[in-house]
Every structure is written in C-alpha cells, then in structure tokens.
Design a protein around this motif. Structure first.
Motif, short mmCIF file in Angstrom:
data_model
loop_
_atom_site.label_atom_id
_atom_site.label_comp_id
_atom_site.label_asym_id
_atom_site.label_seq_id
_atom_site.Cartn_x
_atom_site.Cartn_y
_atom_site.Cartn_z
N SER A 118 -6.73 -1.48 -9.01
CA SER A 118 -7.69 -2.62 -9.53
C SER A 118 -8.73 -2.17 -10.37
O SER A 118 -9.42 -3.05 -11.07
CB SER A 118 -8.66 -2.94 -8.13
N SER A 119 -8.74 -0.83 -10.90
CA SER A 119 -9.78 -0.18 -11.69
C SER A 119 -9.15 -0.17 -13.29
O SER A 119 -9.60 0.29 -14.13
CB SER A 119 -10.60 0.91 -11.28
N THR A 155 -6.08 6.84 -8.76
CA THR A 155 -6.79 5.84 -9.65
C THR A 155 -6.57 4.61 -8.84
O THR A 155 -5.23 4.04 -8.88
CB THR A 155 -6.79 5.74 -10.88
N PRO A 156 -7.22 3.63 -8.33
CA PRO A 156 -6.84 2.29 -7.74
C PRO A 156 -6.34 1.45 -8.94
O PRO A 156 -6.76 1.44 -9.92
CB PRO A 156 -7.90 1.76 -7.07
N SER A 187 0.88 -1.30 0.11
CA SER A 187 -0.02 0.00 0.14
C SER A 187 0.76 1.27 -0.06
O SER A 187 2.07 1.17 0.45
CB SER A 187 -0.87 -0.03 1.27
N SER A 199 -6.38 -2.31 2.01
CA SER A 199 -7.50 -2.17 0.95
C SER A 199 -6.87 -1.98 -0.39
O SER A 199 -5.94 -1.48 -0.39
CB SER A 199 -8.24 -0.89 1.38
N HIS A 200 -7.39 -2.34 -1.38
CA HIS A 200 -7.02 -2.09 -2.70
C HIS A 200 -7.18 -0.52 -3.01
O HIS A 200 -6.33 -0.28 -3.82
CB HIS A 200 -7.98 -2.80 -3.62
N ALA A 201 -7.88 0.35 -2.34
CA ALA A 201 -8.07 1.60 -2.52
C ALA A 201 -6.68 2.29 -1.99
O ALA A 201 -6.28 3.32 -2.38
CB ALA A 201 -8.93 2.26 -1.79
N ASP A 202 -5.78 1.36 -1.12
CA ASP A 202 -4.54 1.98 -0.80
C ASP A 202 -3.40 1.73 -1.85
O ASP A 202 -2.11 2.13 -1.51
CB ASP A 202 -3.91 1.39 0.67
N TYR A 245 -2.60 2.84 -5.58
CA TYR A 245 -3.07 3.67 -6.55
C TYR A 245 -2.01 4.31 -7.32
O TYR A 245 -0.87 4.05 -7.08
CB TYR A 245 -3.92 4.82 -5.84
#
Length: 861
Positions: free
Chosen positions: A625-626, A622-623, A580, A607-610, A612
């Motif tokens: 994962s997206s 932008t994460p 992260s 978290s995947h949001a960490d 980016y």
C-alpha cells in the motif's frame, strides 16, 4: 455432549461481542448503561433516572443503605459484587429500585447482611450471592421472603453447613433453580427442604458439598429430602460417592421425579489394575425405577466393567454419559432394559475391542460416542442391530479397517490408522476421516461416490499416489470437501488424477490448503460450477492464470503462497480474497496489481501490512500500500518510443540477427580478437591500478580435490605467479597458507587480507568442512565491512536444491546472485575476464529509503 459444549461457547462468544458496555467509556453513563467498574468509588454514584444497567464491581463501596440509590424505576440489572473491600448491606437497601430484575452481589465479603435487605424488590428475577461468606442464617432467617418473582438463587461457595429452609420459601412460587454447590453440607434430610415440597425446580445443584460422604447416615430417620418435589436436573456430582452411597441414596429418594441426575466425578469402580472398590451392578440404581430418569451422568469416575443389566430399571432413560471412566469390558446384556436410550457417550475410556453383543438392548439409540478409547478392532456386526443409529463417533482410536460401519448418516473416524476404503460400502451424509493414513487417490474417488454424501473431511492424510483404477462419477449431493494437509502435488505433477473433481456439480466449499501445490492442473476446477469458497493457502503457488479458478467462485484464500505478481483480471470477479504473506516482487511487473489493490471493490481479507515486498532487498518488508507506480505505466512508455522504434526496427532487425548468429557461433574467437585489440590500444595501462591496503586481490577458496582443475582452468590464466601476462595476485591454501599455523587463523588472514574471496562451489566443496568454514568467514566479513567481498562460482551440475541444503550457503543464494562456470569451452575466456572485473571492482553501498519508492527505480537496477 461435546457438540453441545461447542454450541454453548459460540453463544457466549456472540453475547460478549454484542455486549453493550463495549462501546461506553469507563466511569460514565450513556443514559441507559452506567459503567463504573474499577473507578475507585466509595459510594454509589449519581446516575440518570433512565439507567437500565448499573455496573459497580471492582470498587471500594463499604455500605449500601436505603438512601444509597436514587429512585431508578428503569433499572433492570445491578452489578455490585467483587468489591475490593468488605461491605455491609442494610435494611431495604434496594427499595428505590422497584423494577430490578437481576441483582449481582457475588464474590464479595459481606460483613453484614440485614435480614430485610432485599425487601421492596417485587420483580427480582435472579439473585447472585455466590462466594459471599454467608452462613446457614441466610436460609433460616427469612432473608428471601416476599421475593415473589425470584426464579434463580445462587448461594454457591459460601459457608453454609445446613439446608434448613425458612418457611418463607413456600411463598417463592416462581423459584426454578437453586445452587448450593461448593458449600459444606454433610447431610440433607426430608424436614430441611420441607418448604420446597410440592414445587417443581428446573435445577437443584448440590455438587461438591461432601454430601453423605463424610458422615454415616441413618436413612430410616433422614428419609427422602426430595419428597413431593419435581426436579428437572439434580446435580450431586463431585461428592465422592461410592457404589454403596449411590445405592442408599437411590433407594432413599425412591419415587421422586428427577428427569436428569448428575453423578459425575464419583469414585465408583476399581479403575485400572485395582479390585478394592466395586463396580456398580444391577442393584445400584434400582431405587430410581420410579423416578422417570431421562438423563444420567456417570462421567469422570473409575468404572472398569459395565456389568450385566446394569441400568435395566431405568426404562425411560434417553441419555447416558459414561465418559472419562476406565471402562475396559462390556458384559453381555449390559444395556438390557434401556429400550428408550437415544444418546450413549462412552468416550475417553479404555475399550480395546468391540464385539457383536456389546450394544444389544439399545433399539432406539441414535448417537454413540466412542472417541478417545483404544479401539483397534470391531466385529463386523457390532452395530448392525442398531436400526435407528444415525451418528457414530470413533475418532482418535486405532482402527485399521471399516468393514463394521453400518448404513448411517454421520460417521466420525478421524485420528485412526486407516489406509484404505476399498473393502467398505458406505452410505452417509457426513464423513470425517481426517488424520488417517490414506495415500491412494483411488480411495478418494471411492469416497466421492458415496450416495447422499454432503460433507467429506479428509484433512491431514497422505493422499499422494494415483493409480486411477476408478473413473469419477456424478455426485449430485456433495457440498463440502476438505482436503487440506495432504500431498496432492505429488500426484498432479505426475500428470495423474487431474479429473478428481469431475462430476461434483453441487460442491460449494473446497479446501486444498497445505498440499505443497506449485501449480494447478489445467481445467482441474472446470466442473465445479457451484463452488463459492476455495482455500489454497499454505501452498507454493507462484502464479494464478486466467482459467485456473472455478467460474462462479466468490471467496478465495491464497495466503502464504509464493505469488510474485498476481494478475488482477483473475481476481476481479471475486467478493473476498486473502492474499496475505505471499512473496511479491516489487518491480514494475507488479504495478497493475498495486493499482488494482488500491481501487478494487473486492474485500481484501486481513491487514494491508500482511501484503509486503520480499524482493528486492531494498524493499523487503515494505507494505504494497505504500508503493508508488509512478513511471511504471507501460502504455505511456510505449507511446513515447513508438516512432523511434518503428524507424529503427527495420534497419536493426537484420543487422541484429546476423550479428547475433556470428557472435553466438564464434563468440570465443570474437572475444579473443576483442582482448587482443584492447591490449594493443591500452598497452602499458593494464597493469596500473590504484594501490590499496590488501595483500592479495582475491583469496581463492576451493576443495583440495579440485586443485588440478583449478590450476588448469583459473590459476594459469589469472595468477601473476603463473604467468607475467596475468595481473591478479591470488591467495590459495596449497601455496600461501603458513605451515604449522592454526588452520582457522590461516583462513581468517586470507579472507581479511584479500580484496575479495572467490568460493569455487563444487560437490567436493560442499563436503569439505574447511571450505564451508571459509565461506562463513567471508560472509561475516561482508556483513561487518558492509561490502560485497564474497564471489560465489558454482562449478558442475549442482542444482538450487543441493545448494539450499547447506545452511551457510542457503542464506547467500536466497538473497545474492552467484556465477556459474560456463559449460561451453568458448565462453571460458569471457567468463575469466568478467571474474577478473568482479575481483577488481570497488564495492559501493546502497541506502534504503523508508519513504514511498517508485517501482521503476528497482526495475532498472
């Protein structure tokens, strides 16, 4: 004592996490647990007869009668306390709950409690009646008769003023603990507790009751309130007892068996700087000689001096807590007679020096806690006579030397002023040295050679120097090494101490967080064959290469580094990894890592949001994962171009090499020929361009000390007023600023009346406040007008670090590209041409798409 508290917190945390009510919806039942907290109830709800736990607190129930509950033979816990209104409990209110074990009525305003309210509860084990506004009547009128299984009774924080017990207390043969704390009980005499005589209690709490402190006591008539009783713990803390009260009390209870006596929060001792209150002396506790006291808590008081033979009559004492006093002096022989003492806690006092004689008389002591004093010096033989000492806690003092440390298993020395260990020979299993001033890695080599050492904690020191006068040696016992918060980067970047971990074949956990690491020395972890957990968080690593990590590593923390595009092959064999808050560059080079991230069996911590993107700006935040990797498949691209490249390669290679050599060698002449040819072909068209509203093509911002260089290097070749061949209308201070007008206004007009602002950033520029002000104006215009109106040209040998030192420049160089003035003279013509194009170029805006963006689009920009 602190260690015990940590364990208790852990147990409570586990209990809360495992609490069964967390998985139940509010105001409902799952058959076993009925959760009705804060449901605005005015009466007991109907619940299944299989209910085991019924939770009814924070409601508006006003009356509990014999018919309030249905027959619940399985019910074990009833929580009825903390009602939002006062309520009444009537006769045999709980008779339909024959197997109830715990009844909680605490923190409630009981308007009425019938003397027979608790009848019909033969299996009641714990009764909580704290803070219920109860009076002495609850003890005098037989409220607890027939509760043959009652073990724990909590009556704390009520309005009880006398502890005269009803004779029915004799029948409570299962009773183990009673809590009377936080009531107002001025005296307690023998006749009041007579129903408890002959009983053994694990705990009797009389804390903060003002017992004996507000009234004079005739001890001859009051006599011993605990006669013929056996108490495991008697808590009379917080009652404001002086030396006189303690002495009288200890003589009054002479002979009563009390294993642990809590006298904390007392007022014995003068404190620091006063003499009006006595310190306890050898006569204060003589009355406890035959009480078999094994634990004595005298913490949180004002004891200044430990007098000679203070506790000599307590021959069975094993634990003595003197923490949080004002102890500054230990008299000779202060601990004489304490032959059985094992744990001594003197933390949070005012000790400044320790002498050889201070701890004489403690042949059995195993643990001494001296943390949070002001100890600056300790004589060498202070602890040598303590043959059974195993743990010594000296954290948060002012020690500068360690010659006094004996051969023991556990040493806490964190938070001192230690600078070296070269004068000490240690033998220990556990050494804690965090937050000291150790700088030389020679001390670390020495510590790693301590025999039998299993855990070494040297966090938050200053390890940065490496003389390397010691060679690493085998340490077959070390299992945990915590080196976070140091500066290993300074030593390793000098090429030294790369073998610091050699020989640590049993090491299982290694922390290297916060060491400013920008790289890992080749093979630095090669010998750590048993390492399972490694923390490299909060460093500056930009890459992890194959071979960097230990061979059998399972858990890796590389969070908060500067990893740009991690290699999945390096991470594939791990079990858990934390990646992260790194600085991922979201271009096609990252596609392999993104695919691995979406498919791997490795547990990704956090978290995947960490995770980016930080670059490019279009994808910032932008994460990962997206992101889509469509179009970034390198193998597919190579396959489609392979035939064309094979045909062209042989033909173009030779031509490219020859062309490259010619252009590189004679690039200045080539560019001159190109410019001549272009002017001949486009004669008459060069001076034509679209009209606009700008007065100048560019505002040239530079330091006045650079004027002669700017004039020769740029103005003569670009500015139309210097030559008719030049096509740019430039603005600069020496010629175009209005004399006498406010300088800030001149700068503002120049920035906004010019298509572009060109800042010639030199050493003089960075020292010129007006230049930096103009730089900020140009940046502000770019943000306001949404254009790229600022062009930065770095002149001279300014480094990235020198640019980043200036706050106004830092934000630009972190996010935008800038130009450098060429060092080779033959590149100047080409550079000036490119600069002219940048000045005349019209800015265009890009829009950020919030949906999934292919990495290839960014890679080709």
């Amino acid at each position: 004592m602190g260690i015990m508290g940590d364990h208790l917190d852990l147990v409570l945390g586990v209990m809360l996490m495992a609490s069964p009510v967390l998985g139940i919806s509010p105001c409902s039942s799952d058959g076993r647990i009925a959760l009705y907290r804060s449901c605005n109830l005015t009466q007991v709800p109907q619940v299944p007869n299989t209910t085991e736990n019924l939770l009814l607190s924070f409601n508006y129930i006003k009356n509990v009668t014999a018919s309030s509950f249905p027959i619940l033979e399985q019910l074990r816990l009833l929580e009825l306390g903390t009602q939002k209104t006062s309520f009444s409990i009537h006769k045999e209110a709980f008779r339909n709950l024959p197997n109830l074990r715990i009844l909680d009525l605490g923190n409630s305003r009981l308007d009425f409690l019938h003397p027979e309210a608790f009848q019909g509860l033969p299996h009641l084990f714990e009764l909580r009646l704290f803070y219920c506004d109860l009076s002495d009547a609850v003890l005098k009128d037989g409220y607890f008769k027939n509760l043959v299984s009652l073990s724990h009774l909590d009556l704390s924080k009520n309005q009880i003023h006398s502890l005269s017990l009803h004779p029915s207390f004799r029948e409570l043969n299962s009773l183990e603990s009673i809590d009377f704390s936080l009531n107002e009980v001025p005296t307690l005499c023998e006749h009041e507790l007579r129903p408890l005589h002959g009983k053994t209690l694990s705990s009797l709490r009389l804390a903060s009751t003002h017992l004996y402190s507000k009234v004079s006591v005739d001890w001859g008539r009051c006599m011993n309130p605990f006669r013929n009783m056996v108490l495991d713990t008697l808590d009379v803390s917080g009652n404001g007892w002086t030396v006189g009260i303690v002495s009288n009390f200890s003589h009054a209870i002479r002979g009563s068996q009390i294993a642990n006596l809590v006298l904390a929060h007392h007022i014995m001792g003068p404190g620091f700087g006063f003499r009006n209150i006595k310190d306890p002396d050898r006569s204060t506790f003589t009355g406890l000689a035959k009480s078999s006291v094994r634990g004595l808590d005298l913490s949180h008081g004002y004891i200044f001096s430990l007098n000679s033979r203070l506790l000599e009559t307590l021959t069975e004492l094993k634990l003595l807590n003197l923490a949080h006093n004002k102890i500054n002096h230990i008299a000779d022989g202060a601990f004489y007679g304490l032959d059985s003492l094992q744990v001594l806690n003197m933390s949070y006092n005012l000790l400044g020096e320790l002498y050889d004689s201070n701890f004489h008389g403690l042949p059995s002591v195993t643990y001494i806690d001296l943390q949070k004093n002001h100890i600056g010096i300790i004589q060498d033989d202070t602890f040598t006579a303590l043959k059974r000492l195993q743990t010594l806690d000296l954290r948060d003092n002012a020690l500068k030397t360690t010659r006094f440390i004996p051969s023991i298993s556990t040493i806490f020395l964190g938070g001192n002023k230690l600078t070296t260990f070269q004068d000490t020979r240690l033998t220990a299993d556990y050494i804690q040295l965090s937050e000291n001033r150790l700088e030389n890695l020679d001390d670390l080599y020495l510590l790693l050679q301590v025999p039998r050492l299993q855990t070494l904690i040297v966090n938050q020191n200053r390890f940065s120097l490496c003389a390397q006068t010691r060679a690493p040696s085998e340490n077959p016992s070390l299992e945990q090494l915590l080196l976070g918060g140091n500066m290993l980067q300074l030593a390793w970047e000098a090429g030294s101490c790369w073998d610091v971990f050699k020989g640590l074949s049993r090491l299982q956990v290694l922390f290297l967080n916060e060491n400013y690491l920008t790289f890992l020395p080749p093979g630095v972890f090669r010998h750590l064959v048993a390492l399972r957990g490694l923390s490299l968080s909060f460093n500056r690593l930009s890459v992890l290469s194959p071979g960097d990590l230990p061979p059998n590593l399972e858990r890796l923390d590389v969070s908060r580094n500067q990893l740009l595009a991690p290699d999945p092959t390096v991470l594939a064999l791990l079990s858990v990894v934390d990646l992260s808050h790194n600085k991922f560059i979201c271009e096609c080079e990252l596609s392999a890592f993104v695919r691995w991230l979406n498919q791997t069996d490795v547990a990704i911590f956090g978290s995947h949001a960490d995770m980016y993107c930080t670059y490019p700006d279009l994808l910032s935040g932008t994460p990962l994962s997206s992101l889509s990797t469509e179009g970034c498949d390198e193998e597919e691209s190579i396959q489609s171009l392979r035939l064309s490249l094979f045909i062209l390669f042989t033909v173009t290679l030779t031509l490219s090499l020859v062309t490259a050599v010619i252009v590189t060698k004679f690039r200045g002449a080539c560019f001159s020929y190109y410019e001549t040819a272009r002017r001949l072909v486009f004669r008459g068209q060069g001076s034509t361009r679209d009209s606009d509203t700008y007065k100048y093509d560019a505002y040239l911002c530079f330091s006045g000390k650079d004027f002669e260089w700017v004039q020769d290097a740029l103005l003569r070749h670009l500015d139309a007023q210097y030559s008719d061949r030049n096509r740019l209308h430039l603005c600069f201070e020496e010629r175009d600023f209005t004399p006498g007008e406010d300088h800030v206004a001149n700068i503002h007009d120049a920035v906004w009346s010019s298509r572009k602002t060109v800042c010639l950033v030199s050493r003089h520029f960075l020292r010129d406040g007006w230049c930096l002000e103009a730089f900020s104006f140009a940046q502000s215009r770019g943000l306001a007008a949404l254009d790229s109106a600022l062009i930065v040209v770095v002149v001279g040998s300014l480094s990235q670090y020198q640019l980043m030192r200036h706050e106004s420049v830092r934000g630009f160089v972190q996010k935008r590209q800038y130009l450098r003035w060429p060092e080779d003279l033959q590149d100047i013509g080409w550079f000036l041409n490119k600069l002219s194009q940048h000045i005349l170029k019209q800015g265009k805006e890009k829009k950020k798409d919030s949906s999934s963006i292919p990495l290839q689009v960014i890679a080709t920009n």
